[in-house]
Motif scaffolding. Structure first.
Motif, mmCIF file in Angstrom:
data_model
loop_
_atom_site.group_PDB
_atom_site.id
_atom_site.type_symbol
_atom_site.label_atom_id
_atom_site.label_comp_id
_atom_site.label_asym_id
_atom_site.label_seq_id
_atom_site.Cartn_x
_atom_site.Cartn_y
_atom_site.Cartn_z
ATOM 1 N N ALA B 188 0.826 -1.211 0.000
ATOM 2 C CA ALA B 188 0.000 0.000 0.000
ATOM 3 C C ALA B 188 0.861 1.262 0.000
ATOM 4 O O ALA B 188 0.356 2.349 -0.246
ATOM 5 C CB ALA B 188 -0.932 0.007 1.218
ATOM 6 N N LEU B 189 2.157 1.108 0.288
ATOM 7 C CA LEU B 189 3.010 2.290 0.442
ATOM 8 C C LEU B 189 3.104 3.187 -0.793
ATOM 9 O O LEU B 189 3.038 4.403 -0.650
ATOM 10 C CB LEU B 189 4.415 1.876 0.885
ATOM 11 C CG LEU B 189 4.667 1.829 2.389
ATOM 12 C CD1 LEU B 189 6.121 1.492 2.656
ATOM 13 C CD2 LEU B 189 4.322 3.165 3.027
ATOM 14 N N PRO B 190 3.312 2.635 -2.000
ATOM 15 C CA PRO B 190 3.476 3.554 -3.138
ATOM 16 C C PRO B 190 2.324 4.532 -3.260
ATOM 17 O O PRO B 190 2.536 5.737 -3.369
ATOM 18 C CB PRO B 190 3.521 2.613 -4.349
ATOM 19 C CG PRO B 190 3.956 1.315 -3.809
ATOM 20 C CD PRO B 190 3.439 1.240 -2.413
ATOM 21 N N PHE B 191 1.108 3.991 -3.183
ATOM 22 C CA PHE B 191 -0.050 4.860 -3.326
ATOM 23 C C PHE B 191 -0.157 5.822 -2.141
ATOM 24 O O PHE B 191 -0.463 7.007 -2.315
ATOM 25 C CB PHE B 191 -1.318 4.017 -3.455
ATOM 26 C CG PHE B 191 -2.488 4.787 -3.958
ATOM 27 C CD1 PHE B 191 -2.482 5.287 -5.250
ATOM 28 C CD2 PHE B 191 -3.577 5.035 -3.155
ATOM 29 C CE1 PHE B 191 -3.553 6.012 -5.724
ATOM 30 C CE2 PHE B 191 -4.652 5.756 -3.616
ATOM 31 C CZ PHE B 191 -4.655 6.242 -4.900
ATOM 32 N N ALA B 192 0.131 5.309 -0.950
ATOM 33 C CA ALA B 192 0.060 6.153 0.245
ATOM 34 C C ALA B 192 1.063 7.296 0.141
ATOM 35 O O ALA B 192 0.738 8.455 0.419
ATOM 36 C CB ALA B 192 0.329 5.314 1.490
ATOM 37 N N LEU B 193 2.274 6.971 -0.278
ATOM 38 C CA LEU B 193 3.307 8.008 -0.417
ATOM 39 C C LEU B 193 2.872 9.035 -1.450
ATOM 40 O O LEU B 193 2.982 10.250 -1.241
ATOM 41 C CB LEU B 193 4.635 7.373 -0.831
ATOM 42 C CG LEU B 193 5.369 6.598 0.252
ATOM 43 C CD1 LEU B 193 6.555 5.864 -0.338
ATOM 44 C CD2 LEU B 193 5.836 7.545 1.347
ATOM 45 N N TRP B 194 2.366 8.525 -2.559
ATOM 46 C CA TRP B 194 1.966 9.416 -3.645
ATOM 47 C C TRP B 194 0.898 10.402 -3.175
ATOM 48 O O TRP B 194 0.971 11.609 -3.428
ATOM 49 C CB TRP B 194 1.452 8.562 -4.804
ATOM 50 C CG TRP B 194 0.870 9.341 -5.917
ATOM 51 C CD1 TRP B 194 1.504 10.273 -6.688
ATOM 52 C CD2 TRP B 194 -0.475 9.267 -6.385
ATOM 53 N NE1 TRP B 194 0.632 10.775 -7.617
ATOM 54 C CE2 TRP B 194 -0.577 10.169 -7.456
ATOM 55 C CE3 TRP B 194 -1.582 8.511 -6.017
ATOM 56 C CZ2 TRP B 194 -1.766 10.347 -8.146
ATOM 57 C CZ3 TRP B 194 -2.754 8.688 -6.710
ATOM 58 C CH2 TRP B 194 -2.845 9.607 -7.759
ATOM 59 N N MET B 195 -0.100 9.891 -2.428
ATOM 60 C CA MET B 195 -1.151 10.767 -1.915
ATOM 61 C C MET B 195 -0.596 11.761 -0.907
ATOM 62 O O MET B 195 -0.897 12.948 -0.940
ATOM 63 C CB MET B 195 -2.235 9.921 -1.234
ATOM 64 C CG MET B 195 -3.258 9.359 -2.177
ATOM 65 S SD MET B 195 -4.450 8.351 -1.281
ATOM 66 C CE MET B 195 -5.520 9.610 -0.589
ATOM 67 N N LEU B 196 0.211 11.231 0.022
ATOM 68 C CA LEU B 196 0.675 12.086 1.122
ATOM 69 C C LEU B 196 1.645 13.154 0.640
ATOM 70 O O LEU B 196 1.639 14.274 1.150
ATOM 71 C CB LEU B 196 1.318 11.228 2.208
ATOM 72 C CG LEU B 196 0.309 10.447 3.063
ATOM 73 C CD1 LEU B 196 1.007 9.430 3.945
ATOM 74 C CD2 LEU B 196 -0.517 11.404 3.908
ATOM 75 N N VAL B 197 2.485 12.822 -0.337
ATOM 76 C CA VAL B 197 3.415 13.833 -0.860
ATOM 77 C C VAL B 197 2.618 15.028 -1.376
ATOM 78 O O VAL B 197 2.950 16.188 -1.098
ATOM 79 C CB VAL B 197 4.306 13.235 -1.970
ATOM 80 C CG1 VAL B 197 5.001 14.339 -2.751
ATOM 81 C CG2 VAL B 197 5.343 12.301 -1.361
ATOM 82 N N GLY B 198 1.531 14.744 -2.100
ATOM 83 C CA GLY B 198 0.684 15.824 -2.599
ATOM 84 C C GLY B 198 0.128 16.673 -1.470
ATOM 85 O O GLY B 198 0.083 17.898 -1.559
ATOM 86 N N HIS B 199 -0.282 15.994 -0.399
ATOM 87 C CA HIS B 199 -0.865 16.740 0.722
ATOM 88 C C HIS B 199 0.186 17.552 1.472
ATOM 89 O O HIS B 199 -0.098 18.647 1.941
ATOM 90 C CB HIS B 199 -1.588 15.783 1.665
ATOM 91 C CG HIS B 199 -2.917 15.348 1.149
ATOM 92 N ND1 HIS B 199 -3.149 14.102 0.623
ATOM 93 C CD2 HIS B 199 -4.088 16.020 1.033
ATOM 94 C CE1 HIS B 199 -4.403 14.022 0.235
ATOM 95 N NE2 HIS B 199 -4.995 15.170 0.469
ATOM 96 N N VAL B 200 1.391 16.992 1.603
ATOM 97 C CA VAL B 200 2.454 17.744 2.300
ATOM 98 C C VAL B 200 2.773 19.005 1.515
ATOM 99 O O VAL B 200 2.933 20.089 2.080
ATOM 100 C CB VAL B 200 3.723 16.879 2.461
ATOM 101 C CG1 VAL B 200 4.878 17.717 2.991
ATOM 102 C CG2 VAL B 200 3.463 15.716 3.405
ATOM 103 N N PRO B 232 -6.805 15.474 7.222
ATOM 104 C CA PRO B 232 -7.705 14.895 6.219
ATOM 105 C C PRO B 232 -6.975 13.994 5.221
ATOM 106 O O PRO B 232 -7.478 12.931 4.857
ATOM 107 C CB PRO B 232 -8.279 16.124 5.504
ATOM 108 C CG PRO B 232 -8.052 17.252 6.435
ATOM 109 C CD PRO B 232 -6.826 16.932 7.222
ATOM 110 N N GLY B 233 -5.800 14.428 4.801
ATOM 111 C CA GLY B 233 -5.028 13.623 3.853
ATOM 112 C C GLY B 233 -4.621 12.299 4.452
ATOM 113 O O GLY B 233 -4.697 11.253 3.807
ATOM 114 N N ILE B 234 -4.222 12.323 5.720
ATOM 115 C CA ILE B 234 -3.828 11.087 6.396
ATOM 116 C C ILE B 234 -5.030 10.161 6.534
ATOM 117 O O ILE B 234 -4.949 8.954 6.302
ATOM 118 C CB ILE B 234 -3.207 11.410 7.773
ATOM 119 C CG1 ILE B 234 -1.818 12.032 7.570
ATOM 120 C CG2 ILE B 234 -3.105 10.164 8.631
ATOM 121 C CD1 ILE B 234 -1.130 12.440 8.841
ATOM 122 N N ALA B 235 -6.183 10.734 6.889
ATOM 123 C CA ALA B 235 -7.387 9.917 7.032
ATOM 124 C C ALA B 235 -7.736 9.248 5.709
ATOM 125 O O ALA B 235 -8.036 8.044 5.660
ATOM 126 C CB ALA B 235 -8.543 10.790 7.506
#
Lengths: 310, 316
Positions: B188-200, B232-235
């Motif tokens: 799940a990490l690639p997608f999680a990283l991709w989403m979170l980088v955008g939010h950061v 919100p991004g983390i959730a």
């Protein structure tokens, strides 16, 4: 999807300054918790897998594993069953990706309009994405069921013959699973294209309309250039995902009838976990990696080019 | 991608988009407010065509779902009848009871829940700091991580699964929910990283700089300034990781052997017998129930899927 390219572009000046200020040994402390699992469970196994392809590793064997050089690959070259499976895999991947892209493009363009029912369509278009692949497979088995399925019943009602056993027919099995593949992957592609459509300059669209450009002309000259990078990215990804697909076809047909839907993934799975030929299955994986790498290279090259144009 | 053009979020149901006929360029407007009649007629025809197409999509997307529900509610006698109907003659929940009796569904659901919750929590805990580094620092490591996120999309699972099987066997984590959770976390990490980088990236650096000026350390800044803004991004990322783990089949099939440890998708395939003969009613009922959590989570995320998530990704 575009964040990939975004990450490559140099950051804004202020960010670079901030980065330089705080970069240092402290970064490791933040990265390590994720880095260790990635190395142990992702990068490591990948390299290990490539090594395995050059051995005669088998499951549950007591004798030591030996290096066999390229023997597995030489065997693969003459394995007609594998190449048949490979061909089916390509037919499946292209057969799913292309119609899926066209359908998704149509749906995305519709959802981008001010239409009633759009909310319902958006909600419905997300559901296949949310469903477990196994459930998607089970659901379509019910649709295709020769006796209790809705497909044959509808055909009977319309007077189009007595219907058939779609998933067991030698000629119909592959097309039948391709339809399911299209259905299952439609949401991701649609959502990506819908996001891409937000990059289309509306003013340009309106100006073209005022100048008398028809819908097709407007699509070709205004919409498509702006959409192209996203379209290329999602198509390449879908192609790769489809080549790697397993659960859907495993549940629908298990690779049958007579191997007509045996995708490379199913073939390698059987080789590894039914017959225990780890080395040989790893070699199959390597061949798949090679194909996927070529696709990925095309995808990245296209992305960079698209980035220049945008 | 210029910064001057106003960008609209993808989620547009009621947002302030100008009406289609309102043109920004007033030139060549023959009859103000109203286009000439023939043009309006073609426009109406086009609208009709669009609705017809949309209806087609709705049918294609919706009919298998309705059929699943319909089959789940049918009595065994009706399922044996020659002409299956869309609407069950006497809807019965008997299939649900039957499904729970035939397979250890409750236990499998519990296993799935444990694995999915574990995946969501661990993935977010380790991905957030990493995404932070990837978004804020231009180190070689961050670039390598970005490369991994891309390349991991192309990993053929079959090449990874055999070594993974051997590695987990050595760690005595085969046939264990913990081992499966670890695999899912990495998966799940690639997608999680991709989403979170955008939010950061969406969090202004100035806030962190202000905290640093006030004497907060790096960890303190991350925990008290950045993390709350990322909430919100983390959730959303956690929910995605949850669904990914809840739905996954291939790794679970290979890595779990004892019936008592299997997750829901694996147990669902047991309804289909060796010859492909299945007890349709309970199968449909169980499949329907197994979908509800995923669809519920996606319902929560829907706005974000069509809006924030990709808007964040496409944003330049």
């Amino acid at each position: 999807m575009t964040s990939v390219a975004e990450a490559r572009t140099p950051p804004a000046g202020e960010r670079r300054a901030a980065g330089r200020r705080t970069a240092g040994h402290g970064t490791w402390f933040l990265v390590l918790p994720a880095l260790v699992p990635i190395l142990v469970f992702s990068v490591g196994p990948l390299l290990y897998g490539i090594l395995l392809a050059f051995t005669d590793a088998q499951s549950g064997r007591t004798a030591a594993t030996r290096w066999t050089g390229a023997l597995n690959f030489r065997d693969l070259l003459h394995d007609t069953l594998f190449w048949e499976s490979f061909r089916i895999g390509l037919v499946w991947a292209v057969g799913v990706t292309v119609p899926q892209f066209l359908l998704a493009l149509g749906l995305a363009l519709l959802l981008n309009q001010d239409l009633r029912l759009r909310g319902l369509a958006r909600a419905l278009a997300i559901v296949p994405w949310a469903m477990p692949e196994v459930v998607v497979g089970i659901m379509w088995r019910l649709v295709y069921n020769p006796d209790a399925g809705i497909l044959n019943e509808t055909l009977r009602d319309l007077g189009l013959g007595a219907g058939r056993d779609w998933l067991s027919g030698l000629a119909t099995a592959l097309p039948a699973v391709v339809v399911v593949g299209v259905w299952a992957g439609l949401p991701q592609t649609t959502v990506a294209l819908l996001a891409g459509l937000q990059n289309v300059p509306r003013e340009l669209h309106e100006a073209a309309a005022v100048d008398g450009a028809g819908a097709w002309r407007r699509f070709r000259t205004v919409t498509w250039p702006a959409l192209r990078p996203v379209a290329l990215a999602i198509t390449a990804l879908q192609l790769i995902w489809n080549l790697n697909s397993f659960a859907l076809v495993y549940v629908l047909t298990g690779g049958g009838p007579g191997g007509k839907t045996r995708l490379p993934m199913l073939f390698a799975y059987e080789e590894a976990f039914r017959y225990g030929q780890f080395g040989y299955a790893a070699a199959m994986g390597c061949v798949l990696v090679a194909v996927v790498s070529v696709l990925l290279a095309v995808f990245l090259a296209g992305r960079l080019r698209g980035g220049d144009e945008a | 991608m210029t910064a001057t053009r106003p960008r609209r979020s993808v989620r547009l149901p009621r947002s302030g988009r100008p009406a289609p006929r309102q043109r920004s360029t007033p030139r060549k407007r023959l009859a103000p407010g109203r286009p000439p009649a023939p043009r309006r007629r073609t426009r109406r025809a086009a609208r009709a065509g669009q609705y017809a197409a949309l209806l087609g999509y709705l049918l294609f997307l919706g009919f298998p779902l309705l059929w699943l529900l319909s089959t789940a509610l049918k009595s065994p006698r009706e399922l044996g009848s020659l002409h299956p109907a869309w609407i069950p003659r006497d809807p019965t929940p008997a299939n649900v009871r039957q499904a729970f009796a035939e397979q250890p569904l409750a236990h499998a659901a519990l296993n799935s829940l444990l694995v999915a919750l574990g995946t969501a929590v661990v993935a977010v805990l380790i991905a957030t700091p990493m995404a932070y580094v990837m978004a804020r620092h231009r180190t070689r490591l961050a670039r390598a991580a970005t490369g991994w996120v891309v390349v991991s999309q192309a990993f053929p699972f079959v090449l990874v699964i055999i070594p993974l099987f051997l590695v987990l066997k050595n760690l005595r984590l085969i046939d264990s929910l913990l081992g499966l959770t670890l695999v899912y976390v990495v998966w799940a990490l690639p997608f999680a990283l991709w989403m979170l980088v955008g939010h950061v990236r969406a969090v202004p650096v100035e806030l962190e700089e202000a905290a640093a000026v006030d004497g907060a350390g790096r960890l303190r800044t991350l925990v008290s300034v950045t993390a709350p803004l990322l909430g919100p991004g983390i959730a959303a990322t956690a929910l995605f990781a949850f669904v990914t783990a809840w739905n996954e089949f291939f790794f679970a099939l290979v890595l779990l052997k004892s019936p008592g440890r299997q997750t829901l998708p694996v147990v669902l395939t047991h309804f289909i017998g060796a010859e492909g003969v299945a007890d349709l009613g309970p199968l449909a009922a169980a499949a329907f129930l197994a979908t509800l959590p995923s669809v519920a989570v996606f319902g929560i995320l829907q706005r974000r899927i069509t809006g924030g998530l990709l808007a964040g990704a496409v944003k330049s």
